[in-house]
Design a protein around this motif. Structure first.
Motif, short mmCIF file in Angstrom:
data_model
loop_
_atom_site.label_atom_id
_atom_site.label_comp_id
_atom_site.label_asym_id
_atom_site.label_seq_id
_atom_site.Cartn_x
_atom_site.Cartn_y
_atom_site.Cartn_z
N GLY A 233 -2.96 15.93 -5.19
CA GLY A 233 -1.85 16.49 -5.93
C GLY A 233 -1.05 15.40 -6.61
N ALA A 234 -0.39 15.74 -7.70
CA ALA A 234 0.38 14.75 -8.45
C ALA A 234 1.52 14.16 -7.64
N ASP A 235 1.93 14.83 -6.56
CA ASP A 235 3.00 14.31 -5.71
C ASP A 235 2.47 13.54 -4.49
N GLU A 236 1.14 13.41 -4.38
CA GLU A 236 0.56 12.72 -3.22
C GLU A 236 0.35 11.24 -3.54
N LEU A 237 1.44 10.58 -3.88
CA LEU A 237 1.34 9.18 -4.32
C LEU A 237 0.94 8.25 -3.19
N ARG A 238 1.42 8.52 -1.98
CA ARG A 238 1.08 7.65 -0.86
C ARG A 238 -0.42 7.70 -0.56
N ALA A 239 -1.00 8.90 -0.66
CA ALA A 239 -2.45 9.03 -0.45
C ALA A 239 -3.21 8.27 -1.54
N ALA A 240 -2.68 8.30 -2.76
CA ALA A 240 -3.32 7.56 -3.85
C ALA A 240 -3.24 6.06 -3.59
N VAL A 241 -2.11 5.59 -3.07
CA VAL A 241 -1.97 4.17 -2.74
C VAL A 241 -2.98 3.76 -1.68
N ARG A 242 -3.14 4.60 -0.66
CA ARG A 242 -4.11 4.29 0.40
C ARG A 242 -5.52 4.24 -0.16
N GLY A 243 -5.85 5.16 -1.05
CA GLY A 243 -7.18 5.16 -1.65
C GLY A 243 -7.44 3.89 -2.45
N ALA A 244 -6.46 3.47 -3.25
CA ALA A 244 -6.63 2.26 -4.06
C ALA A 244 -6.77 1.03 -3.17
N ARG A 245 -5.96 0.98 -2.12
CA ARG A 245 -6.06 -0.16 -1.19
C ARG A 245 -7.43 -0.21 -0.51
N ALA A 246 -8.04 0.97 -0.30
CA ALA A 246 -9.34 1.04 0.37
C ALA A 246 -10.49 0.76 -0.59
N GLY A 247 -10.20 0.52 -1.86
CA GLY A 247 -11.24 0.17 -2.80
C GLY A 247 -11.62 1.24 -3.80
N ALA A 248 -10.92 2.38 -3.80
CA ALA A 248 -11.25 3.47 -4.73
C ALA A 248 -10.68 3.19 -6.11
N TRP A 249 -11.32 3.77 -7.12
CA TRP A 249 -10.72 3.85 -8.44
C TRP A 249 -9.88 5.12 -8.46
N VAL A 250 -8.58 4.96 -8.63
CA VAL A 250 -7.65 6.09 -8.63
C VAL A 250 -7.29 6.38 -10.09
N VAL A 251 -7.66 7.56 -10.56
CA VAL A 251 -7.41 7.95 -11.94
C VAL A 251 -6.09 8.70 -12.01
N VAL A 252 -5.18 8.18 -12.81
CA VAL A 252 -3.88 8.81 -13.02
C VAL A 252 -3.70 8.98 -14.52
N PHE A 253 -3.56 10.21 -14.97
CA PHE A 253 -3.33 10.47 -16.40
C PHE A 253 -1.83 10.33 -16.66
N PRO A 254 -1.39 9.21 -17.24
CA PRO A 254 0.06 8.98 -17.34
C PRO A 254 0.76 9.90 -18.33
N GLU A 255 0.02 10.61 -19.18
CA GLU A 255 0.66 11.59 -20.05
C GLU A 255 1.08 12.84 -19.29
#
Length: 223
Positions: A84-106
């Motif tokens: 979800g767009a509000d799950e920023l902490r989960a996105a941070v954990r994914g990026a730290r674990a080596g994932a490519w995290v896609v965020v559409f800034p528009e």
């Protein structure tokens, strides 16, 4: 970790959709070696699928932020990395674990053109995770074949404050390449990463050659 058969099935289905719905995917530019936040423009329904196809094709881990209403309609996409767009902490954990995290800034799907006003989430996630923030220009459109083609142009890592300029620069360069390119051939300098390669316009495919032979008038017959 135990493999998730449902997730594997969904990835196969999504990748098949890309390969049958699009006429190919091409990319250009430096790819991040590990975890990163990818910040593409969002002007096509295909954008998320194309980013997933590229990531999975390279054997990488994938996350993508989606709006709440999208996840409410397609909750199964969580099995293949949607957040979800509000799950920023989960996105941070994914990026730290080596994932490519896609965020559409528009923030949402926008009409094709230059990038609209960008939201700060992509930069915040990259900063908190300590990973590169990478602008990605994406265009999906019809050129010289019956199905749309996807082109991606990766820029150099940038800062949150420089993202708008970097994304606009890469998108402008991609639009220039598309405008100058032969629509019946892949763009020069772009690597084919998915789908059936464009046919050589000087050599029709087998069905076309067979139809040509079948429909040509017979010559040299005795009357």
């Amino acid at each position: 970790m135990t493999p998730d058969p449902v997730a594997a099935m969904l990835r196969v289905s999504i990748r098949r959709s890309v390969r049958t719905g699009l006429g190919g995917v091409w990319m250009r530019g430096p790819l991040p070696a590990g975890g990163a936040v990818l910040a593409p423009n969002h002007h096509s329904w295909w954008d998320g699928y194309v980013m997933g196809e590229l990531t999975w094709g390279l054997g990488g881990d994938f996350r993508v932020l989606m709006t709440g209403w999208q996840l409410a309609h397609y909750p199964f996409l969580r099995r293949v990395g949607a957040l979800g767009a509000d799950e920023l902490r989960a996105a941070v954990r994914g990026a730290r674990a080596g994932a490519w995290v896609v965020v559409f800034p528009e923030g949402a799907l926008q009409p094709a053109g230059p990038p609209r006003e960008l939201r700060p989430g992509a930069g915040w996630i990259a900063r908190q995770a300590g990973v590169p923030l990478v602008p990605v220009a994406v265009r999906v459109g019809l050129r010289g074949r019956p199905r749309p083609e996807a082109y991606l142009r990766f820029g150099a890592p940038t800062t949150a404050g420089g993202l708008a300029e970097a994304l606009a620069r890469e998108l402008g360069a991609l639009d220039t390449d598309l405008a100058a390119g032969d629509p019946e051939r892949p763009l020069a300098g772009y690597l084919h990463v998915s789908g059936t390669p464009l046919p050589d316009p000087a050599r029709p495919d087998l069905p076309s050659r067979l139809l040509t032979r079948l429909t040509q008038p017979a010559t040299g017959r005795q009357r």
